[in-house]
Design an enzyme around this catalytic site. Structure first.
Site, PDB file in Angstrom:
ATOM      1  N   HIS A  17      49.890  85.673  33.210  1.00  6.95           N
ATOM      2  CA  HIS A  17      51.138  85.607  32.448  1.00  6.95           C
ATOM      3  C   HIS A  17      51.144  86.615  31.298  1.00  6.95           C
ATOM      4  O   HIS A  17      52.097  87.394  31.131  1.00  6.95           O
ATOM      5  CB  HIS A  17      51.326  84.186  31.906  1.00  6.95           C
ATOM      6  CG  HIS A  17      52.516  84.044  31.024  1.00  6.95           C
ATOM      7  ND1 HIS A  17      53.770  83.787  31.508  1.00  6.95           N
ATOM      8  CD2 HIS A  17      52.643  84.147  29.673  1.00  6.95           C
ATOM      9  CE1 HIS A  17      54.619  83.728  30.501  1.00  6.95           C
ATOM     10  NE2 HIS A  17      53.960  83.940  29.372  1.00  6.95           N
ATOM     11  N   GLU A  18      50.093  86.619  30.501  1.00 11.49           N
ATOM     12  CA  GLU A  18      50.031  87.530  29.349  1.00 11.49           C
ATOM     13  C   GLU A  18      49.916  88.978  29.795  1.00 11.49           C
ATOM     14  O   GLU A  18      50.415  89.879  29.120  1.00 11.49           O
ATOM     15  CB  GLU A  18      48.875  87.145  28.424  1.00 11.49           C
ATOM     16  CG  GLU A  18      49.062  85.806  27.744  1.00 11.49           C
ATOM     17  CD  GLU A  18      50.361  85.675  26.968  1.00 11.49           C
ATOM     18  OE1 GLU A  18      50.837  86.663  26.374  1.00 11.49           O
ATOM     19  OE2 GLU A  18      50.911  84.561  26.957  1.00 11.49           O
ATOM     20  N   HIS A  21      53.331  90.447  30.089  1.00  8.11           N
ATOM     21  CA  HIS A  21      53.876  90.902  28.804  1.00  8.11           C
ATOM     22  C   HIS A  21      53.219  92.216  28.379  1.00  8.11           C
ATOM     23  O   HIS A  21      53.893  93.145  27.926  1.00  8.11           O
ATOM     24  CB  HIS A  21      53.633  89.860  27.711  1.00  8.11           C
ATOM     25  CG  HIS A  21      54.363  88.586  27.902  1.00  8.11           C
ATOM     26  ND1 HIS A  21      55.733  88.482  27.824  1.00  8.11           N
ATOM     27  CD2 HIS A  21      53.910  87.333  28.163  1.00  8.11           C
ATOM     28  CE1 HIS A  21      56.090  87.237  28.030  1.00  8.11           C
ATOM     29  NE2 HIS A  21      54.999  86.502  28.243  1.00  8.11           N
TER      30      HIS A  21
END
Length: 101
Positions: A17-18, A21
Site C-alpha cells: 500500500h505505501e 503512494h
C-alpha cells in the site's frame, strides 16, 4: 504461529500500500523524505538517494513522508519537488500519492 503469520501478512499489505503512494509521488517528481512501515521508534533504517527507509517498532500501519510536511525541515515550499507546488494537478492523479487538504 498464527499470530506471526497474520503480522507478516499485515506487514506485506502495508508495504504494498505505501509503495503505491511512494512510487506515485516519485514518478510525478514529488520529493519523498521517508518510507516507513510501522510507527514509533526506528528498529531498522537504511538511507538511499536521500530517502529514509525505516521499519518501526509498532507494526500497525505505515506512511510516506514529504519534506513539506515538516515546517522545521528548512525545505523551500517553492521547490519544484514540493507537494504544495504539485497541488494543482488533476484530482485522480493527486489522490494517487496523497490526499492533503
Amino acid at each position: 504461529m498464527g499470530v506471526l503469520s497474520a503480522l507478516a501478512i499485515l506487514a506485506l499489505l502495508i508495504v504494498v500500500h505505501e509503495a503505491g503512494h511512494f512510487f506515485a509521488a516519485v514518478w510525478q517528481g514529488i520529493r519523498v523524505t521517508s518510507f516507513n512501515v510501522g510507527f514509533g521508534p526506528v528498529v531498522l533504517e537504511r538511507r538511499s538517494r536521500g530517502v529514509q527507509f525505516a521499519l518501526r517498532a509498532i507494526p500497525f500501519g505505515g506512511y510516506v513522508a514529504f519534506p513539506d510536511d515538516d515546517p522545521e525541515s528548512g525545505f523551500d515550499p517553492k521547490d519544484p519537488g514540493a507537494w504544495a507546488v504539485n497541488h494543482w494537478v488533476p484530482a485522480p492523479t493527486r489522490c494517487s500519492y496523497w490526499w492533503k487538504q
